[in-house]
Enzyme design. Structure first.
Site: not given
Length: 284
Positions: A166, A196
């Site tokens: 992320k 992400e």
């Protein structure tokens, strides 16, 4: 289904919270020998969920309580439908009422909301609706079961079950490429790597780095369409595309039509309203 040991662990903690000092009202007002029956009814249309959890609450208080499941989990019912019927010592029914309803209302609410999201996916689309880790601490196993009951699919269960890079991982590792390279070298060969991204430029970097799954975080529908078109030319080697970030029910149809493989929705668990279920007693 949920392992009985996991249900009992949650139920026991909840009962300890509510009954640490006993049930003063029930013990003061009701004879120990008094028998009662009660029916749990949906006050509004719902997708029923949590029958076994509801049953186990009363079983942990008094094994003499019986529970009849009238509506299987996953069934959509109208307002006024009786979901579950219990019978046994009145004190036990009174002592378990709030805990049983708290848990089953939570689960039914999640299943009901999930079904609405799943039903918004157009016929023929292969897009999956998944949950996230934005669950109530201690209740994840129940809430994820409720998502499945509503027709959704579970995302990773915990931090040890998948590699998901992320935004903060990217910053800490020094970029997408560095993060993916480190993950590829250190993670088990059985693990796919998800990255992400928050822009089309980051998508390009994730593709070059060899991400197996790319999460399109807070992308506009137009940019989602561009991302789908970009990876389509990669053939069977293309990564899966997941849309996430502030996903509302109103966007599900257009995102599914855009061609993403997965739509992950934190609201399924963190914002689902508890279902309106009442427990109506009849003493005998």
């Amino acid at each position: 289904m949920i392992a009985p040991s996991l249900i009992d662990a949650i139920v026991d903690r909840a009962l300890e919270e509510d009954l640490a000092g006993g049930d003063l009202s029930g013990e003061a007002c009701v004879d120990a020998e008094r028998h009662a029956e009660a029916e749990a009814r949906a006050r509004k249309p719902v997708v029923a969920c949590g029958a076994e959890v509801f049953r186990r609450v009363f079983a942990r208080i008094d094994t003499r309580v019986t529970c009849e499941v009238l509506v299987p989990d996953g069934t959509a019912v109208e307002a006024g439908t009786t979901l579950w019927r219990i019978a046994g010592p009145a004190r036990a029914l009174l002592a378990g009422e709030r805990t049983a309803l708290n848990l089953s209302q939570r689960m039914t609410g999640i299943a009901t909301l999930t079904r609405r999201y799943v039903d918004a996916v157009p016929a023929g689309a292969k897009t999956r609706i998944t949950d996230t880790r934005k669950t109530t601490p201690g209740l994840r196993v129940l809430e994820r079961y409720a998502v499945r009951t509503g027709g959704g699919v579970n995302h990773r269960n915990d931090l040890g079950s998948a590699v998901m890079i992320k935004d903060n991982h990217i910053i800490a590792a020094g970029g997408i490429t560095a993060a993916v390279e480190r993950a590829r070298a250190r993670a088990p060969h059985t693990s796919r790597i998800e990255v992400e991204v928050d822009s089309l430029a980051q998508l390009e970097e994730a593709l070059t780095a060899g991400a197996d799954i790319v999460m399109l975080d807070n992308f506009s529908t137009e940019d989602v369409q561009k991302a789908v078109a970009r990876v389509a030319g990669l053939g069977q080697a293309r990564p899966l595309l997941e849309a996430s970030g502030g996903i509302t029910l109103e966007r599900i149809t257009e995102l599914a039509r855009a061609g993403v493989d997965v739509i992950s929705v934190g609201a399924l668990t963190h914002s689902a309203p508890a279902a309106d279920i009442g427990l109506d007693f009849s003493a005998k």
